[in-house]
Motif scaffolding. Structure first.
Motif, PDB file in Angstrom:
ATOM      1  N   ALA A   1       0.831  -1.201   0.000  1.00 42.51           N
ATOM      2  CA  ALA A   1       0.000   0.000   0.000  1.00 42.51           C
ATOM      3  C   ALA A   1       0.868   1.253   0.000  1.00 42.51           C
ATOM      4  O   ALA A   1       0.566   2.243  -0.692  1.00 42.51           O
ATOM      5  N   ARG A   2       1.944   1.211   0.774  1.00 39.14           N
ATOM      6  CA  ARG A   2       2.858   2.352   0.802  1.00 39.14           C
ATOM      7  C   ARG A   2       3.536   2.556  -0.541  1.00 39.14           C
ATOM      8  O   ARG A   2       3.668   3.693  -1.023  1.00 39.14           O
ATOM      9  N   LYS A   3       3.945   1.461  -1.184  1.00 34.50           N
ATOM     10  CA  LYS A   3       4.595   1.547  -2.485  1.00 34.50           C
ATOM     11  C   LYS A   3       3.625   2.064  -3.549  1.00 34.50           C
ATOM     12  O   LYS A   3       3.996   2.869  -4.409  1.00 34.50           O
ATOM     13  N   LEU A   4       2.376   1.614  -3.493  1.00 38.74           N
ATOM     14  CA  LEU A   4       1.376   2.090  -4.450  1.00 38.74           C
ATOM     15  C   LEU A   4       1.141   3.590  -4.280  1.00 38.74           C
ATOM     16  O   LEU A   4       1.050   4.337  -5.265  1.00 38.74           O
ATOM     17  N   ALA A   5       1.034   4.050  -3.041  1.00 36.69           N
ATOM     18  CA  ALA A   5       0.801   5.466  -2.774  1.00 36.69           C
ATOM     19  C   ALA A   5       1.957   6.327  -3.264  1.00 36.69           C
ATOM     20  O   ALA A   5       1.758   7.474  -3.690  1.00 36.69           O
ATOM     21  N   ALA A   6       3.169   5.764  -3.199  1.00 37.88           N
ATOM     22  CA  ALA A   6       4.356   6.505  -3.615  1.00 37.88           C
ATOM     23  C   ALA A   6       4.655   6.345  -5.104  1.00 37.88           C
ATOM     24  O   ALA A   6       5.601   6.955  -5.618  1.00 37.88           O
TER      25      ALA A   6
END
Length: 217
Positions: free
Chosen positions: A183-188
């Motif tokens: 989720a963090r990678k997708l947001a970034a």
């Protein structure tokens, strides 16, 4: 966003749902011989706990290893099948990175999982949790100088305390941590690994040397 994450690269068969902000449901069973039997019930369990249906999932996340051949393929094939049926993307994440994300350490450290054959799958991470070496498979004694004095996370570290003298939890990967990392990678807007197995070893079954090919006359 609704992420379904699975990982079968270690003895832990784990699944989780994540809404982009937090883990909604998660389950794990440690059984190195029953990945194929346990994964689909685990997915059903987290869907039921969260009160959603499979067709509500927007993204698949799967641990790509490194890990043993048979168990690792269970998660990858399942995730790819779901993604194809639902018409949604599937994102590969290194299983070691999932363990690194879950440990929460704020200093350089090592992640090591059990590779069997008296070896470990391992990688080094910096104080921010970013991986600074490629995943590798080695005998612990052969990497003793490289990991000396570093905290170590994972079942591989627990198995070889003479090399990994500062072993820490968690022992096995968590699909919840894998989903949170994704989720963090997708947001970034960060890139993912392809959903392909990271074996690091050649297959045990190989064509014998001097094998004669018989062709019809």
């Amino acid at each position: 966003m609704l992420l379904l994450a699975v990982d079968t690269a270690t003895p832990a068969v784990t699944a989780a749902l994540h809404d982009g902000a937090s883990v909604l449901a998660e389950t794990a069973r440690v059984d190195a011989r029953r990945h194929g039997e346990l994964l689909l019930p685990a997915v059903d369990e987290v869907l039921a706990e969260a009160g959603v249906s499979l067709d509500a999932v927007t993204d698949l996340v799967v641990g790509v290893g490194p890990g043993p051949y048979t168990g690792l393929r269970v998660g990858l094939v399942t995730a790819s099948t779901f993604a194809s049926a639902l018409g949604i993307p599937v994102h590969g994440v290194c299983t070691l990175d999932g363990l690194a994300y879950a440990c929460g350490l704020k200093e350089p450290f090592v992640v090591a999982t059990d590779a069997r054959r008296k070896e470990v799958y391992w990688a080094r991470y910096d104080a921010s949790g970013a991986r600074v070496s490629e995943p590798a498979v080695d005998r612990p004694a052969d990497i003793a100088e490289q990991v000396a004095g570093l905290p170590a996370v994972g079942a591989g570290a627990l198995l070889y305390p003479e090399v990994f003298s500062d072993a820490r939890a968690p022992e096995h990967v968590s699909a919840g941590a894998l989903a949170s990392l994704a989720a963090r990678k997708l947001a970034a807007g960060e890139e993912f690994l392809p959903p392909l197995p990271l074996y690091l070893r050649r297959p045990d079954a190989q064509v014998p040397k001097n094998y004669k090919v018989v062709t019809p006359k």
